[in-house]
Motif scaffolding. Structure first.
Motif, PDB file in Angstrom:
ATOM      1  N   GLU A  60       0.847  -1.186   0.000  1.00 56.58           N
ATOM      2  CA  GLU A  60       0.000   0.000   0.000  1.00 56.58           C
ATOM      3  C   GLU A  60       0.879   1.231   0.000  1.00 56.58           C
ATOM      4  OE1 GLU A  60      -3.700   2.074   2.340  1.00 56.58           O
ATOM      5  OE2 GLU A  60      -2.277   0.917   3.508  1.00 56.58           O
ATOM      6  N   LYS A  74      -0.775   7.775 -10.953  1.00 55.86           N
ATOM      7  CA  LYS A  74      -0.897   6.623 -10.061  1.00 55.86           C
ATOM      8  C   LYS A  74      -0.154   5.415 -10.631  1.00 55.86           C
ATOM      9  CE  LYS A  74      -5.291   7.720  -7.870  1.00 55.86           C
ATOM     10  NZ  LYS A  74      -6.673   7.286  -7.655  1.00 55.86           N
ATOM     11  N   ALA A  78       2.946   3.419  -8.934  1.00 55.61           N
ATOM     12  CA  ALA A  78       2.902   1.961  -8.761  1.00 55.61           C
ATOM     13  C   ALA A  78       4.109   1.292  -9.408  1.00 55.61           C
ATOM     14  CB  ALA A  78       1.604   1.406  -9.336  1.00 55.61           C
ATOM     15  N   LYS A  82       6.858  -0.870  -7.454  1.00 58.53           N
ATOM     16  CA  LYS A  82       7.091  -2.257  -7.876  1.00 58.53           C
ATOM     17  C   LYS A  82       8.593  -2.510  -8.027  1.00 58.53           C
ATOM     18  CE  LYS A  82       5.490  -6.163  -9.674  1.00 58.53           C
ATOM     19  NZ  LYS A  82       5.328  -7.290  -8.826  1.00 58.53           N
ATOM     20  N   GLN A  90       0.573  -7.047  -5.806  1.00 60.52           N
ATOM     21  CA  GLN A  90      -0.420  -5.985  -5.944  1.00 60.52           C
ATOM     22  C   GLN A  90       0.094  -4.723  -5.271  1.00 60.52           C
ATOM     23  OE1 GLN A  90      -4.204  -7.033  -4.257  1.00 60.52           O
ATOM     24  NE2 GLN A  90      -5.241  -5.272  -5.109  1.00 60.52           N
ATOM     25  N   VAL A  91       0.011  -3.596  -5.988  1.00 59.08           N
ATOM     26  CA  VAL A  91       0.374  -2.289  -5.438  1.00 59.08           C
ATOM     27  C   VAL A  91      -0.883  -1.428  -5.488  1.00 59.08           C
ATOM     28  CG1 VAL A  91       1.782  -0.218  -5.717  1.00 59.08           C
ATOM     29  CG2 VAL A  91       2.777  -2.467  -6.197  1.00 59.08           C
ATOM     30  N   VAL A  93      -2.424   2.300  -4.633  1.00 58.52           N
ATOM     31  CA  VAL A  93      -2.097   3.689  -4.340  1.00 58.52           C
ATOM     32  C   VAL A  93      -3.319   4.328  -3.685  1.00 58.52           C
ATOM     33  CG1 VAL A  93      -1.398   5.917  -5.293  1.00 58.52           C
ATOM     34  CG2 VAL A  93      -0.510   3.796  -6.298  1.00 58.52           C
TER      35      VAL A  93
END
Length: 134
Positions: A60, A74, A78, A82, A90-91, A93
């Motif tokens: 997160e 965004k 991400a 990563k 999973q990222v 924002v």
């Protein structure tokens, strides 16, 4: 005997990753912290939960900005995150609006912070200019 914060964070992280965050669960955690006089540990506890999530592939990112971030921004955030967490499946924002961030964005992760705001760049410029006056 109170439970260690890291053990509490691990339990919260496991519960929320499996079933999501609900208002009822958040109220239970808040009630526990109040009853145990541990409210002052909230920020540290949340960072520990985020670190546990990251270890399980869910990262997160809290992106603080004065303006709404568009999808491209965004996505760029991400992508950068990563690169920091290659094991992330999973990222997410999470956008926070803060009028004190005049321009740019401040990015907060469980264990890292990146300040790309206009104020941070101006402060860096001031430091560089002050260093040359010797």
């Amino acid at each position: 005997m109170k439970a260690p914060r890291t053990r509490l964070a691990a339990a919260i992280a496991d519960n929320t990753l499996n079933s999501g965050v609900s208002k009822d669960y958040a109220k239970e955690v808040a009630a526990y912290l109040l009853a145990e006089h541990r409210v002052g540990e909230l920020d540290s506890l949340l960072r520990d939960v985020q670190a546990d999530w990251a270890g399980k592939g869910f990262v997160e990112v809290v992106a603080k900005s004065a303006h709404t971030l568009d999808a491209d921004t965004k996505a760029q955030i991400a992508t950068r995150v990563k690169a920091l967490y290659p094991a992330a499946d999973q990222v997410v924002v999470t956008e926070v609006h803060d009028a004190s961030v005049i321009g740019g964005v401040q990015i907060n992760l469980a264990d890292k912070q990146l300040d790309l705001s206009v104020e941070a760049k101006l402060n860096q410029f001031k430091q560089l200019m002050g260093a040359g006056k010797d």
